[in-house]
Design a protein around this motif. Structure first.
Motif, mmCIF file in Angstrom:
data_model
loop_
_atom_site.group_PDB
_atom_site.id
_atom_site.type_symbol
_atom_site.label_atom_id
_atom_site.label_comp_id
_atom_site.label_asym_id
_atom_site.label_seq_id
_atom_site.Cartn_x
_atom_site.Cartn_y
_atom_site.Cartn_z
ATOM 1 N N GLN A 6 0.821 -1.215 0.000
ATOM 2 C CA GLN A 6 0.000 0.000 0.000
ATOM 3 C C GLN A 6 0.857 1.269 0.000
ATOM 4 O OE1 GLN A 6 -2.756 -0.526 3.328
ATOM 5 N NE2 GLN A 6 -3.881 -2.034 2.097
ATOM 6 N N ARG A 26 -1.290 3.407 -3.895
ATOM 7 C CA ARG A 26 -2.355 2.453 -3.578
ATOM 8 C C ARG A 26 -3.024 2.841 -2.258
ATOM 9 N NH1 ARG A 26 -0.835 -3.603 -5.414
ATOM 10 N NH2 ARG A 26 -0.725 -3.145 -7.635
ATOM 11 N N PRO A 27 -4.334 2.596 -2.138
ATOM 12 C CA PRO A 27 -5.044 2.982 -0.900
ATOM 13 C C PRO A 27 -4.546 2.200 0.311
ATOM 14 C CG PRO A 27 -6.451 1.678 -2.348
ATOM 15 C CD PRO A 27 -5.209 1.968 -3.121
ATOM 16 N N ARG A 28 -4.658 2.836 1.487
ATOM 17 C CA ARG A 28 -4.222 2.194 2.740
ATOM 18 C C ARG A 28 -5.440 1.682 3.509
ATOM 19 N NH1 ARG A 28 0.914 4.475 5.028
ATOM 20 N NH2 ARG A 28 1.955 5.579 3.341
ATOM 21 N N THR A 29 -5.279 0.514 4.154
ATOM 22 C CA THR A 29 -6.357 -0.062 4.968
ATOM 23 C C THR A 29 -5.777 -0.534 6.299
ATOM 24 O OG1 THR A 29 -5.962 -2.234 3.979
ATOM 25 C CG2 THR A 29 -7.659 -0.874 2.940
ATOM 26 N N GLU A 30 -6.639 -1.024 7.183
ATOM 27 C CA GLU A 30 -6.205 -1.629 8.453
ATOM 28 C C GLU A 30 -5.888 -3.103 8.225
ATOM 29 O OE1 GLU A 30 -5.775 -0.378 11.704
ATOM 30 O OE2 GLU A 30 -5.732 1.459 10.479
ATOM 31 N N GLN A 32 -5.852 -7.145 8.532
ATOM 32 C CA GLN A 32 -6.784 -8.205 8.926
ATOM 33 C C GLN A 32 -6.225 -8.932 10.160
ATOM 34 O OE1 GLN A 32 -9.717 -9.128 7.095
ATOM 35 N NE2 GLN A 32 -9.291 -7.180 6.082
ATOM 36 N N HIS A 128 1.056 -5.223 4.266
ATOM 37 C CA HIS A 128 0.305 -6.093 5.179
ATOM 38 C C HIS A 128 0.744 -7.514 4.888
ATOM 39 C CE1 HIS A 128 -3.430 -3.284 5.753
ATOM 40 N NE2 HIS A 128 -2.299 -2.610 5.745
#
Ligand SMILES: [Zn+2]
Length: 343
Positions: A6, A26-30, A32, A128
């Motif tokens: 990301q 690229r988009p960032r997420t939390e 899993q 991640h």
């Protein structure tokens, strides 16, 4: 679980060599559950990234490149890790659950792969990844050094120890001494108390191999003659990654009962073997790729005991095409590193 790369990332988009790898956002997420988000401080280039960029790996783009990375845990979906932990990434992909993985043989897993080849990779701001792929960063190494050792040291460690059973006092011949994995082999073989000889087409690289601890370094043309002059009976182990261009000379360099161990064939996929050299000399021809988590742990312990990687040159992530070109044209000695975030 899938690896997610990301933020700003070096993405292989077109099979046209280094020019086909471009910086994208690229988009960032939390993360899993079971995954850790690592803010990458440094990543590094392997020859594998060039195979990918030239379209030789049959990987469908887009793909974020690079297997090697070190950084700081930004968020964790696993209680084993917390924000701020300094880590390096184990670059072997596997399922962690099958019979082979539970026996510690990650390289034999049906889901075996290489980070940055069979998944997105480390040349990005945030990755991640499965918490089991995360190990503590060696305290004695800089960020750039921490990103310089994982794939090559893991590969060379398994080749020399698990596969070739190198013993202290034995002599190992490292062929093609400029490549990252070969430089790792020189460092590891010295660390293990072996006598090291090397070959390279480049005079400058032969000089660097000697500075790094090789007793002597020979030109790549007909090197077995020079090897036999200094060893008399030949070497116990030949460390190979070049393939058809050097394999015959490598076999000629081998002592009775010697072992050739190989992890690659940069000069082509098919090689000819003079069979009597193999059987009359009681020789072993050994294949190896990547390594297991236990072998990565052994590399980390050796680093704590003084083993050091060699950094060739550092480029900012934005100059990934220049970094790839340096490896593509075999200018490097040791590892070409991408600096992702400054200190
Ligand atoms: Zn498995």
């Amino acid at each position: 679980m899938d690896v997610l790369s990301q933020g700003r990332a070096a993405v292989y988009e077109e099979p046209i060599g280094p020019a086909g790898v471009r910086i994208r956002e690229r988009p960032r997420t939390e993360p899993q559950p079971g995954a850790v988000a690592v803010a990458i401080r440094a990543a590094s280039i392997n020859h594998l990234d060039l195979w990918l960029a030239h379209g030789a790996q049959r990987i469908t783009p887009p793909r974020v490149i690079a297997a090697d990375g070190a950084g700081v845990v930004e968020a964790s979906g696993d209680p084993a890790w917390k924000t701020g932990d300094e880590v390096v990434i184990f670059p072997t992909l596997c399922c962690w659950e099958c019979e082979w993985c539970r026996k510690g043989e990650n390289v034999r897993c049906a889901s075996f792969g290489v980070l940055g080849e069979h998944s997105d990779g480390t040349a990005c701001e945030l990755i991640h990844i499965d918490a089991r792929n995360i190990f503590r960063k060696p305290k004695s190494l800089s960020w750039e050094e921490s990103a310089a050792f994982p794939l090559t040291f893991l590969t060379a460690w398994r080749m020399l120890t698990t596969r070739a059973r190198l013993q202290p006092g034995e002599t190992v011949l490292v062929v093609g001494a400029g490549a990252g994995v070969a430089v790792a082999a020189i460092c590891i073989a010295k660390h293990l108390g072996a006598r090291v000889l090397a070959t390279s087409r480049s005079e400058a690289k032969r000089k660097l191999a000697v500075e790094l601890g090789a007793e002597a370094a020979f030109d790549s043309a007909a090197f077995s003659k020079a090897v036999r002059e200094v060893t008399k009976d030949g070497v116990e182990v030949v460390f190979e990654h070049v393939g058809p261009a050097t394999l015959d000379e490598s076999m000629r360099s081998l002592a009775m009962g010697g072992r050739i161990v190989t992890c690659g064939s940069t000069s082509g996929v098919k090689a000819e073997i003079t069979m009597p050299r193999l059987f009359f000399r009681q020789a072993d021809l050994l294949g190896s790729t990547m390594g297991n988590a236990s072998e990565f742990d052994a590399v980390l312990k050796a680093i704590d005991a003084g083993l050091r990687p060699v950094v060739d040159k550092i480029y900012p992530l934005d100059r990934v095409q220049d970094a790839l070109t340096r490896v593509d044209t075999s200018e490097q000695f040791g590892k070409v590193v991408l600096s992702v975030a400054g200190d």
